[in-house]
Design an enzyme around this catalytic site. Structure first.
Site, PDB file in Angstrom:
ATOM      1  N   HIS A 184     -25.574 -65.166  61.300  1.00 63.24           N
ATOM      2  CA  HIS A 184     -25.524 -67.028  60.670  1.00 63.24           C
ATOM      3  C   HIS A 184     -26.610 -66.835  59.649  1.00 63.24           C
ATOM      4  CE1 HIS A 184     -27.624 -71.332  60.817  1.00 63.24           C
ATOM      5  NE2 HIS A 184     -26.106 -70.851  60.416  1.00 63.24           N
ATOM      6  N   HIS A 236     -27.514 -71.466  51.523  1.00 64.04           N
ATOM      7  CA  HIS A 236     -27.267 -72.987  52.588  1.00 64.04           C
ATOM      8  C   HIS A 236     -26.895 -74.310  52.191  1.00 64.04           C
ATOM      9  CE1 HIS A 236     -27.427 -75.037  56.475  1.00 64.04           C
ATOM     10  NE2 HIS A 236     -28.594 -75.785  56.820  1.00 64.04           N
TER      11      HIS A 236
END
Length: 336
Positions: free
Chosen positions: A7, A49
């Protein structure tokens, strides 16, 4: 086999989306890397992100960019800060990465300021140079928002993948919380697997933009009929761990019994793969019964949680600490 998807790289150990986070994740055994894609002012896809970067870079320390600080409404949320789409790539590349959760991950925060922001093509080069095949699970962020301000994300991604030899590559997966961009990529023939991300609550931003209060909720889109329809368009769905483990009790580490997850069973019956996000070992992110001590940054009984998740039979799981997820899979009986 449940795939271990790093991730944003090995983001439990290094600032997310940094070169060292990606390279460490590969070293620790990741089957695939998950980056988030947002555009610059000149249409370069960069790895952040969010498009607002004050929490993950040193942008606030750059007086030359002070004038770019602003407030925007992104997918219905008002956000103040610095946004990638207001920077050229030449400007953005001068920023350095920072740990997003420094209080929880001080070891990672020790690497603040060491590395620059990267582009998608930089990650593709890292994957191409890896000593073994490693997949890409690229998340397209805020596609409807960006499309409305002049950045067609499907077109930008398709072109970048084609330029660097990844269009149609068997290592490619693209995911998004919005179906529109996934359908656009399918129509373009970009290739790879298409995965529809779903929040536990709320509705997709592109659906809200088109239908307002009548937009279908993510929960409604997990009905049997909706899953069957998605199976004609997409490879799979990706859900939060709460949705994956709804109604499931954590099981003992040495219990070989499969864990029954309703969404896994129903999605598999419909012909969809199932992915889930995100495994994190700190007490802050674990179910209450698996927390150990009062320090939110300390690791709790992550092994019981991780192995329970793997035992659902899901197809892939996102993890911040790649090595721990690989260990959990091995404990359940998958490859190390």
């Amino acid at each position: 086999m449940t795939l271990v998807i790093a991730h944003r790289g090995a983001s439990g150990y290094r600032p997310e989306h940094s070169r060292s986070a990606y390279e460490l994740a590969i070293e620790l055994g990741a089957d695939a890397i998950e980056p988030d894609l947002v555009p610059t002012k000149d249409g370069v896809l960069v790895l952040r992100h969010e498009n607002e970067v004050s929490g993950t870079t040193d942008v606030a320390d750059h007086p030359e960019f002070r004038h770019l600080r602003t407030t925007k409404t992104v997918d219905g949320q008002q956000v103040t800060g610095w946004f990638t789409e207001d920077f050229t790539w030449a400007q953005l590349r001068t920023l350095r990465t920072r740990e997003r959760l420094p209080a929880l991950r001080p070891g990672s925060a020790e690497h603040d300021g060491e590395e620059p922001v990267l582009r998608l093509e930089d990650l593709l080069a890292i994957l191409d140079a890896a000593p073994r095949p490693v997949g890409l699970v690229a998340e397209v962020k805020h596609a409807d928002f960006f499309g409305r301000v002049g950045f067609p994300m499907g077109q930008l991604l398709d072109a970048a993948l084609a330029e660097h030899g990844w269009r149609g590559d068997e290592r490619l997966t693209v995911e998004s919380f919005e179906k529109g961009v996934l359908r656009d990529l399918r129509e373009r023939g970009t290739g790879g697997r298409l995965v529809y991300l779903q929040e536990a609550r709320g509705s997709a931003a592109d659906e809200v933009a088109s239908h307002g209060a009548l937009a279908p909720t993510y929960a409604a889109e997990r009905s049997d009929d909706a899953l069957a329809a998605f199976a004609t368009e997409f490879h799979g769905i990706s859900v939060d761990l709460g949705t994956l483990m709804a109604g499931v009790d954590s099981v003992a580490l040495d219990d070989p019994t499969p864990v029954r997850s309703a969404i896994v069973d129903r999605a598999h019956d419909a012909g969809l793969a199932v992915y889930a996000w995100t495994l994190r070992p700190e007490n802050r992110f674990l179910p209450g019964p698996l927390r150990r001590g009062g320090d939110l940054a300390a690791f709790g009984d992550w092994e019981r949680w991780y192995t329970s998740v793997v035992r659902t039979g899901l197809d892939g799981v996102f993890a911040d600490h790649t090595d721990l997820a690989v260990l959990a899979r091995s404990a359940v009986g998958g490859p190390a």
